[in-house]
Design an enzyme around this catalytic site. Structure first.
Site, mmCIF file in Angstrom:
data_model
loop_
_atom_site.group_PDB
_atom_site.id
_atom_site.type_symbol
_atom_site.label_atom_id
_atom_site.label_comp_id
_atom_site.label_asym_id
_atom_site.label_seq_id
_atom_site.Cartn_x
_atom_site.Cartn_y
_atom_site.Cartn_z
ATOM 1 N N TYR A 291 -14.626 0.549 9.291
ATOM 2 C CA TYR A 291 -13.184 0.778 9.426
ATOM 3 C C TYR A 291 -12.743 0.618 10.877
ATOM 4 O O TYR A 291 -11.764 -0.081 11.170
ATOM 5 C CB TYR A 291 -12.864 2.183 8.904
ATOM 6 C CG TYR A 291 -11.416 2.588 9.035
ATOM 7 C CD1 TYR A 291 -10.413 1.905 8.355
ATOM 8 C CD2 TYR A 291 -11.045 3.681 9.818
ATOM 9 C CE1 TYR A 291 -9.084 2.284 8.456
ATOM 10 C CE2 TYR A 291 -9.725 4.083 9.923
ATOM 11 C CZ TYR A 291 -8.748 3.380 9.233
ATOM 12 O OH TYR A 291 -7.438 3.761 9.342
ATOM 13 N N ILE B 105 -4.141 12.541 9.715
ATOM 14 C CA ILE B 105 -2.802 12.847 9.224
ATOM 15 C C ILE B 105 -2.880 13.917 8.131
ATOM 16 O O ILE B 105 -3.681 13.795 7.204
ATOM 17 C CB ILE B 105 -2.113 11.588 8.663
ATOM 18 C CG1 ILE B 105 -2.117 10.456 9.692
ATOM 19 C CG2 ILE B 105 -0.696 11.917 8.209
ATOM 20 C CD1 ILE B 105 -1.296 10.717 10.923
ATOM 21 N N GLY C 156 0.829 -1.207 0.000
ATOM 22 C CA GLY C 156 0.000 0.000 0.000
ATOM 23 C C GLY C 156 0.861 1.252 0.000
ATOM 24 O O GLY C 156 0.534 2.270 0.613
#
Length: 317
Positions: free
Chosen positions: A143, A173, A9
């Site tokens: 999630y 982030i 990823g």
């Protein structure tokens, strides 16, 4: 001898910058980036790259064996907002990819695993202020559920099979290099882009929604610091609370206005507001600070200064 690292990823928001930093530390040839496609050409062309589906155990195993990989960073995931649209896909990707890398470590093919968790493990029953490391976790998103279950599996594999797995509960982030990938805290990146591009922003959260956030440089530093810490110093094998700053859309707007006085904002909360309302507004990460000497470096105004400076270069060049 330097580690041989595989990042799964690697084209995502965090994976992109993690790859760059790890290559600086360990050397370009010792860090193999991988993703399901080649959409991030800058990353693809910057060093060794392989197309790997994180759900394909044999593809990951073959890459590890062929390249003598000893450390995996599993950064592939469907995030909170996207996961609500595609719940079964989120469960499939987020859980099966974790089992694949944990089993590779269990079987001795790799020595160390990094897997990110998130503040999404918390829910509306969690204490919102200064959320402790050990607390009620009743997530309300797919999630969050995958991250909560993943934490339990990480701890289980460590206790049962002595797997060296390490994890951080990331807050939101913020980065000027890569766009976010479908999370509830994405507004805090989008707002900087729109401040430069259009001078106004429509925010999908209400003005007083306070959430834990972190500048990307601090997130990368925390990740690498944790992975380099001596195993005997680590008391948490589920996932460490991690914190830097908390702010609202209104306070980030005011920080930007110090540099762009004509910047304007409108608030139009959507389905992501309910997700944000279920998350903490601040995090107690004192165990991370004690165990491996974690310290953040960026406050809101310092982050705003860097974000606007770098995005100005991108859009005005």
């Amino acid at each position: 001898m330097s580690s041989k690292i595989l990042i799964i990823g690697a084209c995502g928001q965090i994976g992109t910058e993690l790859t760059t930093k790890l290559r600086e530390i360990h050397g370009v040839d010792n860090v193999i980036a991988s993703d399901i496609n080649t959409r991030n050409l800058n990353l693809v062309n910057s060093g060794p790259f392989e197309i790997i589906d994180a759900k394909n155990f044999n593809a990951i195993k073959d890459c590890c064996e062929h390249n003598n990989i000893d450390t995996i960073y599993l950064m592939a995931a469907l995030l909170s907002a996207t996961g609500e649209k595609y719940p079964m896909e989120a469960w499939d990707l987020n859980m099966n990819s974790l089992f694949h890398v944990l089993n590779l470590a269990k079987n001795g093919i790799v020595k160390k695993v990094y897997w990110p968790s998130s503040i999404a493990v918390f829910g509306p029953t969690t204490p919102r202020e200064n959320t402790p490391q050990h607390t009620i976790c009743e997530p309300t998103t797919v999630y969050g559920i995958t991250k909560q279950v993943g934490e339990r599996w990480c701890e289980y594999y460590h206790k049962k099979y002595n797997v060296d797995v390490r994890s951080l509960r990331y807050p939101g982030i913020i980065s000027h290099k890569a766009m976010p990938g479908g999370g509830t805290t994405d507004y805090a990146v989008e707002i900087y882009h729109e401040a430069i591009k259009t001078g106004n922003y429509e925010c999908f959260l209400s003005e007083d929604t306070s959430l834990p956030m972190m500048f990307m440089d601090d997130a990368i530093k925390a990740t690498i610091d944790l992975m380099e810490a001596p195993a005997e110093n680590l008391s948490i094998r589920s996932s460490y609370n991690l914190s830097a700053i908390s702010f609202t859309p209104k306070t980030i707007f005011e920080s930007i206005k110090q540099h762009i006085p004509d910047f304007s904002i409108a608030y139009k909360p959507d389905f992501r507001q309910a997700i944000a309302d279920s998350w903490p507004s601040s995090i107690d990460d004192s165990i991370a600070r004690k165990d491996w000497n974690w310290k953040h470096q960026f406050d809101l105004d310092k982050m705003t200064e860097v974000m606007l400076k770098e995005l100005n270069k991108k859009y005005k060049s």
